[in-house]
Design a protein around this motif. Structure first.
Motif, PDB file in Angstrom:
ATOM      1  N   PHE A 159       0.781   4.610  -2.433  1.00 46.91           N
ATOM      2  CA  PHE A 159       0.276   5.880  -1.915  1.00 46.91           C
ATOM      3  C   PHE A 159       1.286   6.645  -1.052  1.00 46.91           C
ATOM      4  O   PHE A 159       1.018   7.776  -0.664  1.00 46.91           O
ATOM      5  CB  PHE A 159      -1.013   5.642  -1.140  1.00 46.91           C
ATOM      6  CG  PHE A 159      -2.124   5.112  -2.008  1.00 46.91           C
ATOM      7  CD1 PHE A 159      -2.787   5.944  -2.900  1.00 46.91           C
ATOM      8  CD2 PHE A 159      -2.476   3.767  -1.957  1.00 46.91           C
ATOM      9  CE1 PHE A 159      -3.798   5.456  -3.716  1.00 46.91           C
ATOM     10  CE2 PHE A 159      -3.488   3.266  -2.766  1.00 46.91           C
ATOM     11  CZ  PHE A 159      -4.149   4.117  -3.647  1.00 46.91           C
TER      12      PHE A 159
ATOM     13  N   TYR B 272       0.833  -1.212   0.000  1.00 44.07           N
ATOM     14  CA  TYR B 272       0.000   0.000   0.000  1.00 44.07           C
ATOM     15  C   TYR B 272       0.865   1.259   0.000  1.00 44.07           C
ATOM     16  O   TYR B 272       0.594   2.215  -0.731  1.00 44.07           O
ATOM     17  CB  TYR B 272      -0.895  -0.047   1.234  1.00 44.07           C
ATOM     18  CG  TYR B 272      -1.901   1.065   1.368  1.00 44.07           C
ATOM     19  CD1 TYR B 272      -2.950   1.205   0.469  1.00 44.07           C
ATOM     20  CD2 TYR B 272      -1.832   1.954   2.436  1.00 44.07           C
ATOM     21  CE1 TYR B 272      -3.896   2.215   0.615  1.00 44.07           C
ATOM     22  CE2 TYR B 272      -2.775   2.962   2.597  1.00 44.07           C
ATOM     23  CZ  TYR B 272      -3.804   3.082   1.681  1.00 44.07           C
ATOM     24  OH  TYR B 272      -4.733   4.087   1.829  1.00 44.07           O
ATOM     25  N   ARG B 273       1.939   1.258   0.782  1.00 45.81           N
ATOM     26  CA  ARG B 273       2.822   2.428   0.838  1.00 45.81           C
ATOM     27  C   ARG B 273       3.588   2.624  -0.472  1.00 45.81           C
ATOM     28  O   ARG B 273       3.950   3.751  -0.821  1.00 45.81           O
ATOM     29  CB  ARG B 273       3.783   2.308   2.025  1.00 45.81           C
ATOM     30  CG  ARG B 273       4.528   3.591   2.333  1.00 45.81           C
ATOM     31  CD  ARG B 273       5.423   3.458   3.543  1.00 45.81           C
ATOM     32  NE  ARG B 273       4.717   3.425   4.809  1.00 45.81           N
ATOM     33  CZ  ARG B 273       4.306   4.506   5.468  1.00 45.81           C
ATOM     34  NH1 ARG B 273       4.528   5.712   4.965  1.00 45.81           N
ATOM     35  NH2 ARG B 273       3.690   4.385   6.619  1.00 45.81           N
TER      36      ARG B 273
END
Length: 225
Positions: A172, A168-169
């Motif tokens: 985003f 996820y990082r």
């Protein structure tokens, strides 16, 4: 499996990609669902129905009237009850095979690694960005596969992390500034979107455990309903 289990899971057992061995994998697996709300409700229902052996449910909140439009684990008589207790009762009625562990607490940095340690797969259905990034980072550090999910208005978004894939990082980078993106209580959410995305997340967990199909890794699945 017992005769009752063979009958309960017969439609799985008939599937070429599942069969008896696959169903036994599900019965021996442990999945943690973080959030017992819009996403966690359909996720937990389908995982319990599928025969996941141990299901952990994490949520610190109580059932509110505004939840009932989309959080299908909770009914009107559950108002003001802890969501984890409401969820446990429904899931145990649906499938007494499943062991339900409940955690009535906020997910914070000093406990998250211990929380995820005993589980094979994590499903993230939290409602705020700091928690989403915290769970992502814990799963990457702990090498735990997990499914991210987010909904707002008519939109749903999900991706799956397994060790070695994008997380996820990676997509985003960092949480948005506070107040930049409204929450469901400010912008609203189309109730069925929660069910649509939650069932996708449940399918990701099942596919990972069974080792079948193509997970939503190294890409983002996004839809507008």
């Amino acid at each position: 499996m017992t005769e009752d289990q063979i009958e309960r899971y017969s439609r799985h057992i008939l599937l070429k990609g599942v069969g008896g061995r696959g169903q036994e994998k599900l019965l021996g697996s442990k999945v943690l669902v973080i959030g017992a709300g819009g996403l966690g409700s359909p996720v937990a229902l389908y995982l319990a129905a599928a025969g996941i052996g141990t299901l952990g449910i994490v949520d610190y909140d109580k059932v509110d009237m505004s939840n009932l439009q989309r959080q299908v684990l909770h009914f009107t008589p559950d108002l003001h009850r802890p969501k984890v207790e409401s969820a446990r009762d429904k899931l145990q009625q649906m499938n007494p095979d499943v062991t339900i562990n409940i955690y009535k607490e906020r997910v914070v940095a000093d406990m998250v690694m211990d929380l995820i340690a005993d589980y094979d797969f994590i499903v993230e259905g939290s409602d705020n960005f700091p928690t989403k990034f915290l769970i992502n980072d814990a799963c990457v550090l702990g090498k735990k596969p997990y499914s991210h999910g987010g909904i707002l208005r008519f939109d749903g978004l999900t991706m799956t992390y397994v060790p070695g894939s994008a997380c996820y990082r990676c997509v985003f980078n960092a949480p948005p500034p506070q107040g930049m993106i409204p929450g469901c209580s400010e912008a609203g959410v189309f109730g069925a979107v929660a069910g649509m995305l939650g069932t996708i997340q449940a399918a990701e967990a099942l596919r990972y455990i069974l080792g079948i199909g193509e997970l939503v890794t190294n890409r983002v699945l996004y839809f507008n309903a």
